[in-house]
Design a protein around this motif. Structure first.
Motif, PDB file in Angstrom:
ATOM      1  N   ALA A 151      36.912  49.106  39.388  1.00 33.72           N
ATOM      2  CA  ALA A 151      35.628  48.476  39.068  1.00 33.72           C
ATOM      3  C   ALA A 151      34.621  49.544  38.680  1.00 33.72           C
ATOM      4  O   ALA A 151      34.864  50.749  38.831  1.00 33.72           O
ATOM      5  N   GLU A 152      33.476  49.063  38.179  1.00 36.27           N
ATOM      6  CA  GLU A 152      32.337  49.925  37.906  1.00 36.27           C
ATOM      7  C   GLU A 152      31.199  49.519  38.831  1.00 36.27           C
ATOM      8  O   GLU A 152      30.893  48.329  38.972  1.00 36.27           O
ATOM      9  N   MET A 153      30.569  50.496  39.452  1.00 38.30           N
ATOM     10  CA  MET A 153      29.515  50.223  40.419  1.00 38.30           C
ATOM     11  C   MET A 153      28.330  49.526  39.743  1.00 38.30           C
ATOM     12  O   MET A 153      28.011  49.795  38.591  1.00 38.30           O
ATOM     13  N   GLY A 154      27.712  48.615  40.477  1.00 33.93           N
ATOM     14  CA  GLY A 154      26.569  47.882  39.943  1.00 33.93           C
ATOM     15  C   GLY A 154      25.665  47.382  41.047  1.00 33.93           C
ATOM     16  O   GLY A 154      25.697  47.880  42.182  1.00 33.93           O
ATOM     17  N   ASN A 155      24.865  46.386  40.718  1.00 36.70           N
ATOM     18  CA  ASN A 155      23.925  45.825  41.702  1.00 36.70           C
ATOM     19  C   ASN A 155      23.943  44.300  41.698  1.00 36.70           C
ATOM     20  O   ASN A 155      22.920  43.673  41.977  1.00 36.70           O
ATOM     21  N   THR A 156      25.086  43.695  41.382  1.00 38.97           N
ATOM     22  CA  THR A 156      25.163  42.234  41.405  1.00 38.97           C
ATOM     23  C   THR A 156      24.951  41.725  42.826  1.00 38.97           C
ATOM     24  O   THR A 156      25.600  42.163  43.767  1.00 38.97           O
ATOM     25  N   ASP A 157      24.008  40.809  42.966  1.00 36.36           N
ATOM     26  CA  ASP A 157      23.663  40.221  44.264  1.00 36.36           C
ATOM     27  C   ASP A 157      23.261  41.299  45.278  1.00 36.36           C
ATOM     28  O   ASP A 157      23.572  41.204  46.462  1.00 36.36           O
ATOM     29  N   ALA A 158      22.553  42.333  44.789  1.00 34.36           N
ATOM     30  CA  ALA A 158      22.097  43.421  45.661  1.00 34.36           C
ATOM     31  C   ALA A 158      20.737  43.906  45.182  1.00 34.36           C
ATOM     32  O   ALA A 158      20.345  43.662  44.042  1.00 34.36           O
ATOM     33  N   ASP A 159      20.041  44.640  46.049  1.00 27.68           N
ATOM     34  CA  ASP A 159      18.697  45.109  45.713  1.00 27.68           C
ATOM     35  C   ASP A 159      18.695  46.453  45.004  1.00 27.68           C
ATOM     36  O   ASP A 159      17.647  46.935  44.580  1.00 27.68           O
ATOM     37  N   ARG A 160      19.864  47.086  44.874  1.00 28.10           N
ATOM     38  CA  ARG A 160      19.971  48.357  44.179  1.00 28.10           C
ATOM     39  C   ARG A 160      21.436  48.587  43.817  1.00 28.10           C
ATOM     40  O   ARG A 160      22.325  47.876  44.295  1.00 28.10           O
ATOM     41  N   ASN A 162      29.790  45.077  42.280  1.00 28.56           N
ATOM     42  CA  ASN A 162      30.167  45.767  41.047  1.00 28.56           C
ATOM     43  C   ASN A 162      29.527  45.113  39.825  1.00 28.56           C
ATOM     44  O   ASN A 162      29.222  43.929  39.823  1.00 28.56           O
ATOM     45  N   ARG A 163      29.373  45.916  38.752  1.00 31.21           N
ATOM     46  CA  ARG A 163      28.874  45.348  37.502  1.00 31.21           C
ATOM     47  C   ARG A 163      30.038  44.906  36.611  1.00 31.21           C
ATOM     48  O   ARG A 163      29.852  44.073  35.714  1.00 31.21           O
ATOM     49  N   ALA A 164      31.223  45.484  36.825  1.00 33.19           N
ATOM     50  CA  ALA A 164      32.394  45.115  36.033  1.00 33.19           C
ATOM     51  C   ALA A 164      33.638  45.226  36.902  1.00 33.19           C
ATOM     52  O   ALA A 164      33.777  46.182  37.677  1.00 33.19           O
ATOM     53  N   LEU A 165      34.542  44.246  36.776  1.00 32.59           N
ATOM     54  CA  LEU A 165      35.814  44.255  37.487  1.00 32.59           C
ATOM     55  C   LEU A 165      36.912  44.606  36.495  1.00 32.59           C
ATOM     56  O   LEU A 165      37.010  43.990  35.427  1.00 32.59           O
ATOM     57  N   LEU A 166      37.744  45.571  36.829  1.00 32.81           N
ATOM     58  CA  LEU A 166      38.747  46.086  35.898  1.00 32.81           C
ATOM     59  C   LEU A 166      40.170  45.670  36.264  1.00 32.81           C
ATOM     60  O   LEU A 166      41.123  46.103  35.610  1.00 32.81           O
ATOM     61  N   VAL A 167      40.325  44.855  37.287  1.00 35.48           N
ATOM     62  CA  VAL A 167      41.641  44.364  37.689  1.00 35.48           C
ATOM     63  C   VAL A 167      41.568  42.853  37.867  1.00 35.48           C
ATOM     64  O   VAL A 167      40.487  42.276  37.988  1.00 35.48           O
ATOM     65  N   LYS A 168      42.740  42.232  37.905  1.00 34.25           N
ATOM     66  CA  LYS A 168      42.828  40.783  38.039  1.00 34.25           C
ATOM     67  C   LYS A 168      43.589  40.411  39.301  1.00 34.25           C
ATOM     68  O   LYS A 168      44.359  41.222  39.838  1.00 34.25           O
TER      69      LYS A 168
END
Length: 264
Positions: free
Chosen positions: A232-241, A214-220
């Motif tokens: 969360a919001e989808m992203g590419n952290t530690d990923a190729d896409r 994810n690019r952003a985490l919305l919960v704790k």
């Protein structure tokens, strides 16, 4: 299958296991294979049910995820043999199941009796064919969970026991990632290598789900969430896409998520 775990350098479980190294000016230390396992804490429990022998590359977080436990519980159960969680060692034996009478730090959250409408009901853009009908294995003790899709994209990588412990779902940066069922956040952070910004939910004593890259985490951590809630919001952290890597762990072990998800 395996939990703020916010990634700060002082986090008690960021460091991987350590081989016994050597200090400056000292004689070379023995290699891992040369360390007498009887000298390591917990040796007397090696091979017993509910215990795990630390392997090279392990962290407390990874061990907890693999065994379906909260990382804080694993630290607490092993405080007498691991005074410093930053320095667990290859060959060390850790307790990975609750001792008699122990209460988990992440309370069990019952699954909702009926699915609620969510993003999972949207058509999967670019999907070539519908997913196979779910053949969900039966959990014991009334712990069945009716999962929904955590994102609306199509599957771009399926489950592979050896190479991919879950499924990868396509999407655009910022697309919503939702909880697949009611649960409790037992992990929210970036301390597990290869997962990027990661959330792990515990649904009951049988099932965990993981949401990675994810690019952003919305919960704790320790927050209760409901099925279909944006976490969360989808992203590419530690990923190729950009993608969502989604796992279902049954009693700590990875299993094919498509067996639990409804057809669409």
């Amino acid at each position: 299958m395996l939990a703020a775990i916010a990634g700060c350098s002082s986090s008690p479980t960021r460091a991987p296991v350590e081989d016994r190294g050597q200090t400056a000016g000292a004689a070379p230390a023995p290699t891992v294979n040369q360390v007498d396992p009887r000298s390591l804490p917990g040796y007397e429990n090696m091979g017993k049910p509910g215990y795990y022998t630390v392997q090279r590359g392990d962290t407390v977080r990874k061990i907890a995820l693999d065994h379906g436990q909260n990382w804080r519980d694993v630290i607490r159960w092993n405080a007498h043999v691991v005074p410093d969680p930053n320095a667990i060692e290859v060959g060390q034996v850790l307790r990975v199941s609750p001792p008699p009478g122990a209460a988990p730090s992440a309370p069990v959250v019952a699954a909702a009796p009926a699915p609620a409408p969510s993003v999972s009901e949207l058509p999967a853009a670019g999907s070539a064919s519908p997913a196979p009908a779910p053949t969900q294995p039966r959990a014991t003790g009334g712990e069945e969970v009716a999962f929904i899709w955590p994102a609306s994209g199509s599957i771009i990588a399926g489950y592979d026991e050896a190479k991919n412990k879950g499924i990868d779902i396509a999407g655009k940066a910022g697309d919503p990632v939702v909880a697949a069922a009611d649960g409790k956040v037992v992990y929210a952070g970036s301390g597990l290598r290869g997962y990027g910004q990661l959330i792990i939910l515990k649904h009951n004593n049988t099932y965990l789900t993981a949401y990675a890259h994810n690019r952003a985490l919305l919960v704790k951590e320790d927050q209760s969430v409901t099925k279909g809630q944006k976490i969360a919001e989808m992203g590419n952290t530690d990923a190729d896409r950009v993608k969502l890597h989604f796992e279902v762990r049954r009693q700590g072990k990875p299993t094919d998520p498509s067996r639990y998800l409804p057809a669409r």
